[in-house]
Structure formats: structure tokens, C-alpha cells
Design an enzyme around this catalytic site. Structure first.
Site, PDB file in Angstrom:
ATOM      1  N   HIS A 245       0.861  -0.530   0.577  1.00  0.00           N
ATOM      2  CA  HIS A 245       0.208  -0.241  -0.038  1.00  0.00           C
ATOM      3  C   HIS A 245       0.660   1.611  -0.085  1.00  0.00           C
ATOM      4  O   HIS A 245       2.134   1.847   0.263  1.00  0.00           O
ATOM      5  CB  HIS A 245      -1.261   0.106   1.509  1.00  0.00           C
TER       6      HIS A 245
ATOM      7  N   CYS B  10       3.051  -4.714   6.785  1.00  0.00           N
ATOM      8  CA  CYS B  10       2.554  -4.306   5.447  1.00  0.00           C
ATOM      9  C   CYS B  10       3.912  -4.117   4.748  1.00  0.00           C
ATOM     10  O   CYS B  10       5.072  -3.035   5.459  1.00  0.00           O
ATOM     11  CB  CYS B  10       0.894  -3.252   5.661  1.00  0.00           C
TER      12      CYS B  10
END
EC number: 2.3.2.-
Length: 207
Positions: free
Chosen positions: A166, A182
Site C-alpha cells: 500500500h 505491511c
């Protein structure tokens, strides 16, 4: 003899060219691509890219792998994400990764792609940071959203891994280990990666 000399010279030239394909050095660097971006009603601010180490700027590099073009390979140790291309090349992006205790590695697939995604903190994160409870139902998209301008959702044979590729507004985190697991990219880079990546693409995350 002249023909033989030409053949030898050509062979040497080819060998030199092939050797160059294994250096891993930058073939093209996109340092100028981090300016202001208008996207879906939002205006992403310019990144002061001179403050980000040049090795983390988006660039095309030589990259030998048996993986097919379109595969994403994440090197969490060196903080690079490679999108495999044809002819021994890859698009390389600088990344931020999970801090100690939050690392993840394995093989997954991109099951979903989202533009300006909603961020929902996991229950475990809310337990560590109770102030995030207000976003239990989801934090709306926006410039301050932790998922940034794009998110690619990683699933494996068991389903949703909970991990994402992301964007992030925190460009200073690139090259560091400070996320909750992440893989984060600068917003201008995640938009570029999003546009080049297909649903179902293989993702390999290495420690």
C-alpha cells in the site's frame, strides 16, 4: 581470417552485453516522477525526493529470476520491491517494512486492488493503541489514511493474509522497518505499481 575475426568480435560484444544484464545496476531512474499528483479528487503533495536515498527512487534495474514477468518479489532485508519485467529487467521500488515482531514472509497472490482504500485497524492493533478504536468501522479514504492512494490485498491458500502492499503519506519511512507488517511504498510509487499489476499476480515476500 577476416570473417573469423568479425565473428569473434561479435561474440565478445554479445558476452559483454549479457554480462551487463547481471549487474543489478540502475538502467533508468524516475527521480522526476515524485511531484504533485491530482488523483480522484485528491491532490498528493510533492515528495522532497532529494531527502530520500537515491537507491530507493523508482528505477529499472537488471534482475535475473526464473519468475514470470508480472511477479512481485519483495526483499524485506534490503527494502526493495521488484516487479519482474521481460528480458532480465525489473522495476524496483523502495519500501518500508514491518518492524521487529511484525515481519511476514511467504508467497501470496493479489486478490483485490483498491484505489483510495478504507483502512480498518485490526483488533490486535486497537488493543495496542486504544485511540484507534474510533476507526473500528473503517477510516475513510484521504491524504492522511495509512493505506495511502492504493492498496493491493494479499491472499494465500488460507485466505486473506491481512497483509497489504500500500501507499503511505509517510515518505520518511521508506527504507526503514517501522510498519505493522505491511509493505509500504511512496504514494507516487504505489500508483505506478498498481497500474502495472494484475489481479492474481504472484507475490513473493523474502526475509
Amino acid at each position: 581470417m577476416r570473417f573469423k575475426s568479425i565473428v569473434v568480435a561479435a561474440a565478445l560484444g554479445l558476452a559483454t552485453a549479457l554480462a551487463g544484464c547481471t549487474t543489478g545496476g540502475p538502467l533508468k531512474v524516475f527521480t522526476s516522477d515524485y511531484g504533485t499528483v491530482k488523483d480522484a479528487g485528491y491532490q498528493l503533495p510533492r515528495i522532497p525526493i532529494s531527502q530520500v536515498p537515491r537507491k530507493y527512487h523508482r528505477q529499472i534495474v537488471s534482475y535475473e529470476t526464473k519468475e514470470k514477468p508480472g511477479t512481485i518479489i519483495v526483499d524485506t532485508k534490503d527494502k526493495y520491491l521488484y516487479l519482474v519485467q521481460e528480458n532480465g529487467k525489473a522495476m524496483r521500488y523502495g519500501i518500508g517494512v514491518g518492524r521487529e515482531g511484525f515481519e511476514w514472509s511467504g508467497t501470496a497472490r493479489i486478490a483485490m486492488k483498491r484505489e483510495w482504500p478504507t483502512w480498518t485497524p485490526p483488533a490486535a492493533m486497537i488493543g495496542r493503541q486504544p485511540e484507534l478504536a474510533k476507526w473500528r468501522g473503517g477510516m475513510p479514504p484521504g491524504l492522511s489514511n495509512p493505506l495511502g492512494a492504493r492498496a493491493l490485498y494479499l491472499f494465500d491458500s488460507s485466505g486473506d493474509t491481512g497483509y497489504r502492499l500500500h501507499g503511505t503519506p509517510e515518505w520518511r519511512s521508506i527504507g526503514k522497518a517501522m510498519s505493522s507488517g505491511c509493505i509500504r511504498l511512496m504514494n507516487q510509487d504505489i500508483i505506478d505499481l498498481y497500474n502495472r499489476t494484475e489481479n492474481g499476480a504472484k507475490v513473493i515476500v523474502k526475509r
